[in-house]
Design a protein around this motif. Structure first.
Motif, PDB file in Angstrom:
ATOM      1  N   GLY A   5      -9.972 -10.836   6.634  1.00 49.71           N
ATOM      2  CA  GLY A   5      -9.348 -11.273   5.386  1.00 49.71           C
ATOM      3  C   GLY A   5     -10.371 -11.965   4.500  1.00 49.71           C
ATOM      4  N   THR A  10      -6.636 -11.786  -1.094  1.00 50.61           N
ATOM      5  CA  THR A  10      -5.837 -10.771  -0.422  1.00 50.61           C
ATOM      6  C   THR A  10      -4.812 -11.427   0.496  1.00 50.61           C
ATOM      7  N   HIS A  12      -2.465 -10.858   3.159  1.00 48.28           N
ATOM      8  CA  HIS A  12      -1.966  -9.919   4.167  1.00 48.28           C
ATOM      9  C   HIS A  12      -0.579 -10.314   4.639  1.00 48.28           C
ATOM     10  N   LEU A  13       0.141  -9.341   5.119  1.00 50.40           N
ATOM     11  CA  LEU A  13       1.453  -9.610   5.705  1.00 50.40           C
ATOM     12  C   LEU A  13       1.259 -10.231   7.079  1.00 50.40           C
TER      13      LEU A  13
ATOM     14  N   GLU B  42     -17.832   1.781  13.110  1.00 50.86           N
ATOM     15  CA  GLU B  42     -18.287   1.617  11.731  1.00 50.86           C
ATOM     16  C   GLU B  42     -18.083   2.915  10.957  1.00 50.86           C
ATOM     17  N   GLU B  56     -12.157  -2.908   4.289  1.00 56.17           N
ATOM     18  CA  GLU B  56     -12.389  -4.358   4.283  1.00 56.17           C
ATOM     19  C   GLU B  56     -11.108  -5.087   3.848  1.00 56.17           C
ATOM     20  N   THR B  57     -10.480  -4.563   2.802  1.00 60.73           N
ATOM     21  CA  THR B  57      -9.267  -5.176   2.265  1.00 60.73           C
ATOM     22  C   THR B  57      -8.107  -5.059   3.239  1.00 60.73           C
ATOM     23  N   CYS B  58      -8.145  -4.011   4.049  1.00 56.65           N
ATOM     24  CA  CYS B  58      -7.009  -3.690   4.909  1.00 56.65           C
ATOM     25  C   CYS B  58      -7.195  -4.203   6.335  1.00 56.65           C
ATOM     26  N   ARG B  59      -7.938  -5.298   6.501  1.00 54.26           N
ATOM     27  CA  ARG B  59      -8.113  -5.871   7.852  1.00 54.26           C
ATOM     28  C   ARG B  59      -6.836  -6.529   8.329  1.00 54.26           C
ATOM     29  N   GLY B  60      -5.965  -6.825   7.428  1.00 58.84           N
ATOM     30  CA  GLY B  60      -4.615  -7.253   7.783  1.00 58.84           C
ATOM     31  C   GLY B  60      -3.669  -6.247   7.150  1.00 58.84           C
ATOM     32  N   THR B  61      -2.389  -6.370   7.449  1.00 60.55           N
ATOM     33  CA  THR B  61      -1.417  -5.399   6.953  1.00 60.55           C
ATOM     34  C   THR B  61      -1.133  -5.557   5.459  1.00 60.55           C
ATOM     35  N   TYR B  70      -5.458  -4.443  -5.411  1.00 63.56           N
ATOM     36  CA  TYR B  70      -6.659  -5.231  -5.086  1.00 63.56           C
ATOM     37  C   TYR B  70      -7.944  -4.453  -5.376  1.00 63.56           C
TER      38      TYR B  70
END
Ligand code: GTP
Ligand code: MG
Lengths: 202, 117
Positions: A5, A10, A12-13, B42, B56-61, B70
């Motif tokens: 994150g 950003t 995140h959920l 990678e 990178e942005t989607c490391r969390g849901t 974003y």
């Protein structure tokens, strides 16, 4: 390497969230769609620029000139019950954005129609579009401005020629409580319609 | 081979039809939840900056629409990138994939959740 994150902007959920649903927030220009989304959303309202190809309406399709337009879509999100993310997509009502609707309306819980009773007739274009999605549960929320004339739910339903049973509520959409209530009414309507359908199918 | 896959993107047009890009999976919707696959693999060196930023942005849901916001890219374009990253195993759909309307149980859960605000 990059931390989890890494961009603090950003949001995140929570890891517990495993499914999502959406509602459309529709209405004429400037009626308060973004205001409602912002009042409910747990993240700052986000927006994307979508490219749409528009064909002139009411012209022979084979000869209609197509042009590309950019439309800003705004949306918010709220986590409900810990496991479900509810997305609210603000959908512009103007005829030239109708192409965008098909993809957005697909799978939606329903559409919350925001109206301004000082200029009800501006909602007709949105309602024409909604008529193409006959199975979509609807609810109306009247955004009350200080100088708004007060109308009964029946009067609003009649003026907008909405299906019988379409709930009509009103409130100040800057208030989270009023905005949440409007959403409850829409989802409640969706539940009611689904139950009726289930009953008919059984 | 994946290398070429990533190079492909600028060529693939993202013509919007009814709010969706083609080619893409019809299971991807603006509200579809996505999450990077955390297996330490990678991206190939040839991957584009959009793919890198996306993972990178989607490391969390996040939902597809949030990713698009974003990244400052149209949802239709992000849908194409996401679709390829899923195929290549870097990204996974978190939410159950469904073509159907939300079921009664889900609607009731959402209503319950809203009533508890
Ligand atoms: N007094 C009052 N003003 C409001 C209320 N809701 C919205 N407004 C104002 O009305 C204006 C329009 O609201 P928006 O939420 O931007 O409307 P919108 O439907 O998103 O507008 P577009 O996206 O441009 O079509 C803003 O200046 C709001 O501050 C309300 O309940 N009371
Ligand atoms: Mg707005």
């Amino acid at each position: 390497m990059g931390s989890v994150g890494s961009d603090p902007a950003t949001r995140h959920l929570a890891p517990t969230v495993e499914r999502s649903v959406k509602v459309l927030v529709v209405g004429a220009f400037g009626v308060g769609k973004t205001t409602l989304i912002d009042a409910v959303s747990e993240i700052p309202v986000l927006s994307t620029e979508e490219t749409i190809t528009t064909a002139s309406v009411g012209v022979d399709p084979a000869r209609a000139a197509k042009s590309t337009t950019t439309v800003a879509m705004d949306f918010g999100r709220v986590t409900v019950g810990g496991t479900t993310a509810l997305y609210l997509f603000g959908t512009p009502g103007q005829r030239r954005f109708w192409d965008l609707w098909a993809g957005l309306a697909d799978g939606a819980v329903g559409a919350l129609i925001v109206v301004d009773t000082r200029r009800l007739e501006e909602s007709f274009e949105v309602l024409d579009q909604l008529e193409e999605h006959t199975r979509m549960p609807l609810a109306v929320v009247v955004n009350e401005f200080p100088d708004s004339p007060r109308h009964s739910g029946d009067a609003v339903r009649a003026a907008l020629d909405l299906p019988a049973g379409t709930p009509v509520v009103s409130g100040d959409l800057r208030s989270r409580a009023d905005a949440v209530e409007a959403l409850q009414v829409l989802v409640g309507r969706a539940v009611e319609l689904r139950r009726a359908e289930g009953g008919a199918a059984a | 081979m994946q290398t070429d896959g990533f190079r492909d993107h600028p060529v693939r047009s993202y013509v919007l039809t009814g709010g969706r890009a083609h080619p893409t999976r019809n299971t991807l919707r603006p509200e579809t939840l996505l999450c990077a696959v955390d297996d330490g693999r990678e991206l190939p060196a040839s991957a584009g900056r959009h793919e890198r930023a996306l993972l990178e942005t989607c490391r969390g849901t996040l939902a597809l629409a949030e990713l698009a916001a974003y990244l400052h890219l149209p949802t239709s374009l992000v849908a194409v990138l996401v679709s390829d990253l899923i195929d290549a195993g870097y990204l996974a759909v978190r939410s159950g994939v469904t073509h159907d309307l939300p079921g009664l149980d889900l609607l009731e859960e959402v209503l319950d959740g809203l009533r508890r605000f």
